[in-house]
Write an enzyme that holds these catalytic residues in place. Structure first.
Site, PDB file in Angstrom:
ATOM      1  N   SER A  55      47.084  48.376  39.758  1.00  0.00           N
ATOM      2  CA  SER A  55      46.004  47.435  39.452  1.00  0.00           C
ATOM      3  C   SER A  55      44.660  48.154  39.491  1.00  0.00           C
ATOM      4  CB  SER A  55      46.053  46.260  40.438  1.00  0.00           C
ATOM      5  OG  SER A  55      45.165  45.243  40.048  1.00  0.00           O
ATOM      6  N   ASN A  56      43.560  47.436  39.594  1.00  0.00           N
ATOM      7  CA  ASN A  56      42.229  48.054  39.662  1.00  0.00           C
ATOM      8  C   ASN A  56      41.320  47.244  40.580  1.00  0.00           C
ATOM      9  OD1 ASN A  56      40.678  46.019  38.012  1.00  0.00           O
ATOM     10  ND2 ASN A  56      42.223  46.620  36.498  1.00  0.00           N
ATOM     11  N   ARG A  57      40.093  47.716  40.771  1.00  0.00           N
ATOM     12  CA  ARG A  57      39.190  47.152  41.781  1.00  0.00           C
ATOM     13  C   ARG A  57      38.312  46.002  41.281  1.00  0.00           C
ATOM     14  NH1 ARG A  57      39.504  50.263  46.240  1.00  0.00           N
ATOM     15  NH2 ARG A  57      40.013  52.465  45.915  1.00  0.00           N
TER      16      ARG A  57
END
Ligand code: C5P
Length: 217
Positions: free
Chosen positions: A29-31
Site C-alpha cells: 500500500s502507500n502513505r
C-alpha cells in the site's frame, strides 16, 4: 451556509490509498491519509453537490450527506469509479492509486523459507487515463504529487490523461502532501495557465479547486 453553487451537480471524488493483497495477512500500500479527497468531498457537499466518495481504507469520518463506496485494490476502485462515471458532472481523482500489484496473491499465508523471496508485480490500470478516454461531458481533475520538476510533470500528466485540471502537489515541502492537514498546490489548466494556492488547510484548498472547476463550465 456556504454558497450553493454546486447545487444539482453530481461529483465523484476518489481518496486514500489502494491496498493490494500479497496473501491473506499481508499487503502492499502507500502513505496516503485520504485527507485531501475527504476535504474535497466535504466542501462539495456543503456547496450543494451530490457527492460520491470512492475511498480506500482511511481513519477518516465520512462527511455527513456524502455517499461512501469503500474500495481496497486499484481494480476495485477502478470498477467502482467506472460504474458511476456516466452520471457524474465532475470527477476529482485525489486517490493515491498504486501502480503495481502482486501478480498472484497467495490464497494461504506464505510460509517463511530459506533465503530470499521475490514477489512479481504487474501494472495496475490507470483509472484517470481510462476516464480521460471515455469522458463526454465530464470535467476531470487529477492530482500530481511530485518531489521535483513539479509543473513540468504535472503538465505532462494533464495532456497524457486528457484531464481538464491538474492539481500539482510538491510533497517535498513541509506542510504539503501526504498525511498533513495543510497543502500547497498549483492548479494547472489545459491552456497551461497555473495558479498557486499558498499553504492553507486542505478544506480551503478544496474550495479553491472547486472554484476553479466551476470556472471551466
Ligand atoms: O500516479 P500519477 O502521478 O500518475 O497520478 C496522477 C493522477 O492519476 C492522480 O489523479 C491519480 O489519482 C491518477 N491515477 C489513477 N490510476 C493510477 C495512477 C494514477 O487514476 N493507476
Amino acid at each position: 451556509l456556504p454558497k450553493q453553487d454546486l447545487q444539482g451537480k453530481n461529483i465523484l471524488v476518489t481518496a486514500g490509498p489502494t491496498v493490494e493483497a500479497i496473501d491473506p495477512v499481508r499487503f502492499l500500500s502507500n502513505r496516503s491519509s485520504g485527507k485531501m479527497g475527504y476535504a474535497i468531498a466535504e466542501a462539495a457537499q456543503a456547496r450543494g453537490a451530490k457527492v460520491t466518495l470512492v475511498s480506500g481504507p482511511t481513519h477518516l469520518k465520512t462527511p455527513t450527506g456524502v455517499k461512501l463506496i469503500s474500495t481496497t485494490s486499484a481494480i476495485s476502485m477502478y470498477e467502482a469509479v467506472l460504474e458511476h462515471f456516466s452520471q457524474q458532472d465532475i470527477v476529482i481523482k485525489a486517490a493515491a492509486v498504486g501502480d503495481y500489484r502482486p501478480e498472484n496473491p497467495s490464497a494461504v499465508k506464505i510460509k517463511k523459507q530459506e533465503g530470499n523471496l521475490s514477489i512479481n508485480l504487474v501494472r495496475n490500470p490507470d483509472i484517470l487515463l481510462e476516464l480521460g478516454k471515455k469522458k463526454e461531458h465530464q470535467i476531470l481533475v487529477g492530482f500530481a504529487a511530485e518531489t521535483n520538476n513539479l509543473l513540468e510533470y504535472a503538465k505532462g500528466k494533464l495532456e497524457k490523461k486528457n484531464a481538464d485540471l491538474m492539481v500539482a502537489n510538491d510533497v517535498s515541502q513541509e506542510g504539503a502532501g501526504f498525511g498533513t492537514d495543510t497543502n500547497t498546490v498549483h492548479i494547472i489548466d489545459r491552456q497551461g495557465k497555473e495558479i498557486k494556492i499558498e499553504r492553507a488547510s486542505k478544506l480551503e484548498v478544496a474550495h479553491k479547486i472547486l472554484d476553479k472547476t466551476l470556472e471551466l463550465k
